[in-house]
Enzyme design. Structure first.
Site, PDB file in Angstrom:
ATOM      1  N   ASP A   1       0.859  -1.188   0.000  1.00 55.92           N
ATOM      2  CA  ASP A   1       0.000   0.000   0.000  1.00 55.92           C
ATOM      3  C   ASP A   1       0.892   1.234   0.000  1.00 55.92           C
ATOM      4  OD1 ASP A   1      -2.150   1.649   0.160  1.00 55.92           O
ATOM      5  OD2 ASP A   1      -2.865   0.922   2.112  1.00 55.92           O
TER       6      ASP A   1
ATOM      7  N   ASP B   1      -3.369   2.450  -5.754  1.00 53.53           N
ATOM      8  CA  ASP B   1      -2.200   2.492  -4.873  1.00 53.53           C
ATOM      9  C   ASP B   1      -2.083   1.304  -3.913  1.00 53.53           C
ATOM     10  OD1 ASP B   1      -4.330   3.132  -3.316  1.00 53.53           O
ATOM     11  OD2 ASP B   1      -3.456   4.912  -2.419  1.00 53.53           O
ATOM     12  N   GLU B   2      -2.842   0.237  -4.117  1.00 58.95           N
ATOM     13  CA  GLU B   2      -2.648  -0.925  -3.252  1.00 58.95           C
ATOM     14  C   GLU B   2      -2.973  -2.213  -4.001  1.00 58.95           C
ATOM     15  OE1 GLU B   2      -5.463  -1.528  -0.041  1.00 58.95           O
ATOM     16  OE2 GLU B   2      -6.719   0.076  -0.814  1.00 58.95           O
TER      17      GLU B   2
END
Lengths: 377, 455
Positions: free
Chosen positions: B12, B106-107
């Site tokens: 993350d 983003d993860e």
């Protein structure tokens, strides 16, 4: 008011008149059927919802003329349930008493003076064969939209040009066109009208199925645009749908470099079987090669089905995908032994026409244009 | 069957958009940065850790965030840059396994079960992964590992910022039990409040509750889920192809809209924006949902379902308009959203029919594969990334180039009409701020982490 009438005659007429009564009437009186007993021995039954009106006339022994308004739904149910004996209808004070054999019903009346004036049946503009009308309307209305938020597309467009009526309907995904002949009262009569598909279907079924002639009256440009249909002592009027219908005839392709011919019923049966595995979102694919068409549906991890049929193909091999229901709607509406599918491109509309033999010519009196599903993978 | 090894990784990125901005704008390193809409109704899409220290959170109104942290630099989002950085972060996972399941820009999860860790064990694996992701992208990330997706995700949250945490199976209870129930997947504010009413605050409290109680409290599916996660029971595999379930766009208006006509006039533009988020594998939609948020923040959603999936802009715009008809619009409206559901790769094509009463719908935008930047109300109005700078292009943070000073970013437009630009990139280190004439500046595409223009 007092009259005696045959049970079957009453039940038929009341059922027909009450069939268009609104479930949620805009005003309470509009849930009623108006009964007018005329001294000449005619009973008139009427219903109206401001848009569609229906009126039927039946013979009766009228002892006392008069006019009453009673719940249409209740009267229809009662008259269908009565035993097969003459029916006596009498107004007693503010109640209508219906007696038939040993049965006796009392119905409340509604204030008949509050009932709106029904539109007049427009003057006769022509006549059309009942069976032809019923068939043509069924073929076209299948393509009309059922989405009430697009009122224009819920209509069937009637283009009258002399002895020819063209019916058109589309819901954006398919477009149906049907031509039929009629007899106008004025030669060279020309008009266009947009009628709710639901109303037109209902009228065509209920008035055309007798097989006789249906009288058509069209009244436009006099403030209220109205169409009326009349047959066998019954008539219905309907307001026309307002608005400019989009130009749709141009959507039929001019050139059709590829076409295939398939036995209609065999294709319907195969499509129904293959469609069993096509969920609502998934298409049924038709792959045409020389001598055959393969239908298939489902892919990947889902259930799959396929079936091959003999077909005549003229032009290059082509594969198109359709919504199974839209495909079946068109095939079922055709009513001919063979169907011709005419293509330009896998993602362009496909024209369905009927023909009587495998190697004959197609007829263009009915055309069903169906837009494919763009199939990925 | 639960795995025996903590081989599921959750990676993350930390304060992702803000970190990307700090990387490309070295003068902002260590300083509070807010990314989001800069207009009067803007919302914070991301806040750097420096800004969070002042109590700023994402999804907060920009006005409130500025009051809490007046010294913060506010920048407009640059989606192309974020996509390029995202690809670099994900590459660190893809170097190790094909089993990568991105959750958002983003993860992502990855299944590293094929590795045989050396003497330093799984912590070494996690640290190497983190170091590699930072090396490739230049932005801070955190890595959590556990024997399930549930634990891996909780571990990365606990590792933040810029840390790693591996929760071994025998340490799972020690890690899970003290956590607040709110941190669990699927426990929203409503469930949390209901749980609190029966005295359940931590996972430990939750574990004492019988299944019947939980089901009675939050319903069948959610109750069963709570019962399982309280025990760390999660055997969901990492799946490579995460099917996109929806795509959409929202627009917050600079000033409230009044009446149906004003709101309806925005439908074509927002629908077109949402259509740009459809991808090749999910090119068509069967259900169109319209979301209306009123000035008092109450929100209403209504849907229209089509007979078959469509990617036709007229059909979808029309469906959105019909969905809006189902919403009472007698209060002022601050936000309009259009989203698509029941996505399908097949699209029922439509006849080219223009109805008179409908305004011309915009043509379908080019469907892009760009990840869904569904951060709260990030204004996704496409900005120009080439051509001469014009007044309407001026927004804080946009990429510019000057023939003499090179690349930089727009700080602000001065009262004298000149533009304050800070000339710097990730490669140059902190640069100087100069005031230059607008007509000397060209718009340019953002750079990726490798210094190449991102498209």
């Amino acid at each position: 008011m007092k009259f005696r009438v045959e049970r079957d005659v009453l039940a038929d007429a009341v059922t027909w008149t009450a069939r268009t009564l609104p479930t949620r009437p805009p005003a309470p009186v509009l849930a009623g059927v108006r009964i007018e007993a005329d001294a000449s021995g005619v009973i008139g039954l009427s219903s109206f919802d401001y848009e569609v009106s229906a009126r039927s006339e039946i013979p009766a022994e009228v002892a006392e003329p008069g006019t009453v308004l009673v719940s249409g739904r209740l009267l229809a149910e009662i008259s269908r349930a009565l035993p097969h004996k003459p029916v006596d209808v009498t107004l007693e004070g503010t109640k209508v008493v219906v007696t038939c054999g040993a049965s006796r019903f009392t119905l409340l009346t509604m204030p008949v003076e509050d009932y709106p004036t029904l539109p007049q049946m427009p003057e006769l503009t022509g006549t059309v064969g009942g069976d032809a009308l019923t068939h043509a309307v069924a073929q076209v209305s299948v393509a009309a939209s059922r989405d009430e938020t697009l009122p224009l597309l819920t209509g069937v467009r009637m283009e009258i040009e002399g002895e020819r009526i063209t019916l058109l309907a589309t819901d954006r995904y398919r477009l149906a066109l049907r031509e039929l002949t009629w007899t106008p009262t004025t030669p060279g009569f020309s008009a266009v009208a947009l009628v709710k598909a639901r109303t037109l279907t209902d009228v065509a079924k209920s008035l055309g199925s007798g097989g006789g002639l249906v009288n058509v009256g069209l009244s436009t440009g006099n403030g209220l645009d109205l169409i009326g249909f009349e047959a066998g002592g019954r008539h219905t009027t309907s307001q026309l749908v307002d608005g400019d219908y989009p130009p749709v005839r141009r959507l039929f392709p001019d050139t059709k470099p590829i076409h295939a011919v398939v036995p209609t019923q065999a294709l319907i049966d195969a499509a129904r079987r293959v469609a069993l595995v096509a969920e609502r979102n998934t298409p049924i694919r038709l792959s045409f090669t020389d001598g055959q068409v393969v239908l298939d549906a489902g892919q990947g991890d889902d259930a799959q089905a396929s079936e091959a049929l003999e077909a005549v193909l003229v032009g290059e091999d082509i594969t198109v995908a359709f919504n199974p229901q839209f495909l079946l709607d068109g095939l079922t509406a055709l009513g001919t032994d063979f169907v011709r599918l005419s293509f330009t491109h896998p993602n362009k509309p496909v024209e369905f026409t009927g023909q009587e033999s495998l190697d004959g010519d197609d007829s263009d009196t009915y055309r069903y244009l169906l837009v494919p599903i763009r199939f990925a993978g | 069957m639960l795995r025996g090894q903590p081989s599921i990784a959750h990676l993350d990125a930390d304060a992702f958009f803000a970190s990307v901005e700090q990387h490309q704008k070295p003068s902002l390193k260590g300083r509070p940065v807010l990314v989001g809409g800069s207009g009067p109704r803007g919302v914070v899409a991301a806040a750097s850790y420096e800004a969070r220290a002042f109590g700023v959170r994402s999804a907060m109104s920009m006005a409130l965030a500025r009051r809490k942290c007046p010294q913060a630099t506010v920048l407009v989002p640059r989606p192309a840059a974020y996509s390029a950085y995202s690809a670099a972060v994900m590459a660190a996972l893809r170097e190790r396994t094909e089993l990568v399941e991105p959750l958002s820009i983003d993860e992502a999860f990855a299944d590293l079960g094929h590795l045989s860790p050396g003497p330093d064990g799984w912590t070494r694996v996690a640290a190497d992964l983190r170091a590699r992701a930072v090396e490739l992208s230049g932005v801070p990330v955190s890595v959590g590992m556990g024997r399930s997706k549930l634990v891996a995700k909780l571990a990365s949250a606990a590792a933040k910022p810029a840390g790693v945490l591996v929760v071994a199976p025998d340490g799972e209870d020690r890690f899970l039990l003290p956590l607040p129930v709110r941190s669990l997947w699927g426990v929203g504010p409503v469930s949390a409040e209901r749980l609190e009413r029966i005295g359940v605050r931590t996972v430990e409290d939750l574990r004492t509750q019988p299944l019947d109680t939980l089901v009675a409290l939050v319903g069948d599916a959610a109750g069963t889920n709570l019962y399982r996660v309280a025990r760390g029971w999660d055997d969901r595999p990492v799946t490579v192809q995460r099917e996109r379930k929806s795509a959409g766009a929202e627009r917050t208006f600079d000033s409230d809209l009044y009446g149906r006509a004003q709101v309806a006039a925005q439908i074509p533009a927002v629908t077109a924006q949402a259509m740009a988020r459809l991808s090749r594998r999910a090119a068509a939609a069967r259900t169109v949902t319209v979301k209306v948020r009123f000035a008092d923040f109450t929100t209403v959603s209504r849907s229209v379902t089509l007979s078959s999936p469509s990617s036709d802009s007229r059909v979808l715009t029309d469906a959105a308009r019909r969905a809006l008809d189902l919403v009472e619009t007698d209060a002022p409206v601050r936000l309009l959203g259009v989203s698509f559901h029941g996505l399908s790769e097949h699209a029922q094509l439509a006849l080219d029919i223009q109805l008179d009463d409908e305004p011309d719908a915009p043509q379908a935008s080019h469907a892009s594969e760009e990840p869904d930047v569904d951060e709260p109300a990030a204004p996704s109005r496409a900005r120009r990334t080439h051509g001469s700078l014009r007044e309407q292009d001026c927004a804080p943070g946009v990429d510019l180039e000057h023939p003499r000073y090179g690349r930089g970013w727009l700080v602000r437009v001065r009262d004298d009409g000149r533009v304050a630009v800070r000339f710097e990139t990730a490669a140059t280190g902190p640069g100087r701020q100069l005031n230059v004439e607008m007509d000397e500046l060209q718009l340019v595409a953002p750079l990726g982490p490798d210094g190449a223009p991102a498209t």
